[in-house]
Design a protein around this motif. Sequence first.
Motif, PDB file in Angstrom:
ATOM      1  N   THR A 107       9.709 -15.973  10.032  1.00  0.00           N
ATOM      2  CA  THR A 107       9.425 -15.313  11.311  1.00  0.00           C
ATOM      3  C   THR A 107       7.912 -15.286  11.591  1.00  0.00           C
ATOM      4  OG1 THR A 107       9.623 -13.226  12.525  1.00  0.00           O
ATOM      5  CG2 THR A 107       9.553 -13.048  10.145  1.00  0.00           C
ATOM      6  N   ASP A 108       7.111 -15.285  10.527  1.00  0.00           N
ATOM      7  CA  ASP A 108       5.653 -15.231  10.714  1.00  0.00           C
ATOM      8  C   ASP A 108       5.082 -16.532  11.292  1.00  0.00           C
ATOM      9  OD1 ASP A 108       5.569 -12.660   9.831  1.00  0.00           O
ATOM     10  OD2 ASP A 108       4.715 -13.093   7.870  1.00  0.00           O
TER      11      ASP A 108
ATOM     12  N   SER B 150      15.102  -7.516   2.008  1.00  0.00           N
ATOM     13  CA  SER B 150      13.792  -7.102   2.538  1.00  0.00           C
ATOM     14  C   SER B 150      12.688  -7.428   1.531  1.00  0.00           C
ATOM     15  CB  SER B 150      13.831  -5.592   2.809  1.00  0.00           C
ATOM     16  OG  SER B 150      12.549  -5.033   2.707  1.00  0.00           O
TER      17      SER B 150
ATOM     18  N   LEU C  36      15.387   0.919   3.179  1.00  0.00           N
ATOM     19  CA  LEU C  36      15.763   0.166   1.970  1.00  0.00           C
ATOM     20  C   LEU C  36      14.790   0.447   0.822  1.00  0.00           C
ATOM     21  CD1 LEU C  36      16.745  -3.241   3.633  1.00  0.00           C
ATOM     22  CD2 LEU C  36      18.258  -1.368   2.959  1.00  0.00           C
TER      23      LEU C  36
HETATM   24  C1  UD1 Z   1       7.049  -8.788   5.249  1.00  0.00           C
HETATM   25  C2  UD1 Z   1       5.755  -9.412   5.699  1.00  0.00           C
HETATM   26  C3  UD1 Z   1       5.826  -9.802   7.177  1.00  0.00           C
HETATM   27  C4  UD1 Z   1       7.041 -10.699   7.411  1.00  0.00           C
HETATM   28  C5  UD1 Z   1       8.296 -10.053   6.866  1.00  0.00           C
HETATM   29  C6  UD1 Z   1       9.520 -10.958   6.935  1.00  0.00           C
HETATM   30  C7  UD1 Z   1       4.177  -8.263   4.285  1.00  0.00           C
HETATM   31  C8  UD1 Z   1       3.035  -7.327   4.178  1.00  0.00           C
HETATM   32  N1  UD1 Z   1       4.687  -8.444   5.492  1.00  0.00           N
HETATM   33  O1  UD1 Z   1       7.222  -7.599   6.003  1.00  0.00           O
HETATM   34  O2  UD1 Z   1       4.625 -10.481   7.518  1.00  0.00           O
HETATM   35  O3  UD1 Z   1       7.198 -10.903   8.793  1.00  0.00           O
HETATM   36  O4  UD1 Z   1       8.116  -9.714   5.482  1.00  0.00           O
HETATM   37  O5  UD1 Z   1       9.286 -12.151   6.271  1.00  0.00           O
HETATM   38  O6  UD1 Z   1       4.580  -8.883   3.311  1.00  0.00           O
HETATM   39  N2  UD1 Z   1      14.209  -3.617   7.109  1.00  0.00           N
HETATM   40  C9  UD1 Z   1      15.036  -2.525   7.164  1.00  0.00           C
HETATM   41  N3  UD1 Z   1      14.815  -1.496   6.281  1.00  0.00           N
HETATM   42  C10 UD1 Z   1      13.821  -1.544   5.354  1.00  0.00           C
HETATM   43  C11 UD1 Z   1      12.982  -2.674   5.310  1.00  0.00           C
HETATM   44  C12 UD1 Z   1      13.188  -3.702   6.202  1.00  0.00           C
HETATM   45  O7  UD1 Z   1      15.943  -2.456   7.987  1.00  0.00           O
HETATM   46  O8  UD1 Z   1      13.679  -0.579   4.582  1.00  0.00           O
HETATM   47  C13 UD1 Z   1      14.412  -4.737   8.061  1.00  0.00           C
HETATM   48  C14 UD1 Z   1      13.204  -4.939   8.962  1.00  0.00           C
HETATM   49  O9  UD1 Z   1      13.236  -4.074  10.086  1.00  0.00           O
HETATM   50  C15 UD1 Z   1      13.354  -6.402   9.346  1.00  0.00           C
HETATM   51  C16 UD1 Z   1      13.946  -7.023   8.084  1.00  0.00           C
HETATM   52  O10 UD1 Z   1      14.512  -5.947   7.333  1.00  0.00           O
HETATM   53  O11 UD1 Z   1      14.264  -6.533  10.404  1.00  0.00           O
HETATM   54  C17 UD1 Z   1      12.945  -7.788   7.236  1.00  0.00           C
HETATM   55  O12 UD1 Z   1      11.901  -6.919   6.887  1.00  0.00           O
HETATM   56  P1  UD1 Z   1      11.095  -7.058   5.523  1.00  0.00           P
HETATM   57  O13 UD1 Z   1      11.535  -8.287   4.809  1.00  0.00           O
HETATM   58  O14 UD1 Z   1      11.178  -5.765   4.794  1.00  0.00           O
HETATM   59  O15 UD1 Z   1       9.624  -7.254   6.054  1.00  0.00           O
HETATM   60  P2  UD1 Z   1       8.305  -6.536   5.560  1.00  0.00           P
HETATM   61  O16 UD1 Z   1       8.311  -6.424   4.066  1.00  0.00           O
HETATM   62  O17 UD1 Z   1       8.056  -5.323   6.369  1.00  0.00           O
END
Ligand code: UD1
Length: 419
Positions: free
Chosen positions: A305-306, A164, A126
């Motif tokens: 989730t954290d 995300s 994403l």
């Molecule tokens: C951030 C937080 C993390 C928290 C998470 C969800 C930071 C540094 N970390 O992680 O502590 O647990 O938000 O609140 O801020 N996804 C995709 N494609 C992408 C990006 C994400 O499929 O390109 C999916 C991930 O696998 C997950 C979901 O989207 O299942 C949420 O992820 P995301 O909100 O992006 O979390 P982070 O930004 O990595």
Amino acid sequence: MERLRITGGERLQGTVAIAGAKNASLPIIAASLLSPETLTITNLPALTDVATMLDVIAEHGAHVDRNGPHQVAIDGGRVDHVEASYGAIRRMRATVLVLGPLVARFGKARVSLPGGCAIGTRPVDLHLKALQTLGTTVDTDGGTIVANAPNGLTGARIVLASPSVGATETAMMAATAAKGETEIINAAQEPEVVDLATCLVAMGAEIEGAGTHRILIRGETIWRTAKHAVIPDRVETGTYAVAAAITGGQLELAGARLEHLAAPEQVLESCGVAFWPSDRGLIVSAPDPLQAMDITTEPFPGFPTDLQAQFMALMSVAEGTSTIRETVFENRFMHVPELNRLGADIKLQGTVATVKGSRELKGAPVAATDLRASVSLVLAGLAATGETVIENIFHLDRGYEALDVKLTRCGARIERLSG
Ligand code: UD1
């Protein structure tokens, strides 16, 4: 290798100073790469993840002046290196947040792809799609993301397939340097996204709608010197609220902001925990007994989730049977076997955990597997009778500033052992 030894059974009482938010600090440090002007960040938490991010931007040429444990001045005037090494990304996945600022400012960037991690596959598709929508070509070359936008980025309508946090931050940072206007639809609404926007605005950007599903960014920012204080850490706040509840204690959480806690506060109140404001923040007081609770993790303002692992520890001592449905990360249950070793009764079926409560937890040797999983073991250890020794506590230092010191001040018996 350091370990923590906890002798459980103490009722916690006292004041805990809540540190700045890790998850706001990391993108804000990455954002400093956008601007040639100086960004001063205050209320930075003293964490290894923050130190890693500062090392990474220094590798790109930023001048990092640590003027105190919680403050840094970053001069981006001499940033010129657009490659981020695998060494950095292996240490911390969030270093991928440098990609957007680098390609936006320099028209090119090479950043190693983050690998899998302990809580699921966590792709960055994403982030990459958002950059492509703004006019970047993205290829991968031997595990490295190669991003190019030789003529600069152009504002566009970015529709995120899911809200995300990281992809919203990447898109928002990149859009500040694009030509024209960008609209991010289905944006993440987390307080950390809002804090990044607040910082970018202080740096000169024009952003509206952060904290809602639709963010508008006017590009071609004229950067200026800025100072930004990071918001308090809502995950740390929630963790100490659970520490009060699980030990039958009462804690004042200095600096905590109730509006950022949202769903976890409601869940705690529904199982009997009381909250009231104090001069310095918030007081959390445990009931006796605690009632069972049901949780589904969701993007903000849903249950984070954290805090899932911490609440699972709490459910183990509450009266009745509780359930947790994890919808954000498919594999975030590494703490289940370790909590069961401490006497919890948790059964896992797919992404749903059923927790039978009223357990008398008993100390045991356990191993931490990721940041939030480790702290759930600390919480269970505080409630357990006898001694709990936790291995691999470097995970804790990534996200909790001086956890052992803060807990000790409130009456916990907790020691850091080396070797
Ligand atoms: C951030 C937080 C993390 C928290 C998470 C969800 C930071 C540094 N970390 O992680 O502590 O647990 O938000 O609140 O801020 N996804 C995709 N494609 C992408 C990006 C994400 O499929 O390109 C999916 C991930 O696998 C997950 C979901 O989207 O299942 C949420 O992820 P995301 O909100 O992006 O979390 P982070 O930004 O990595």
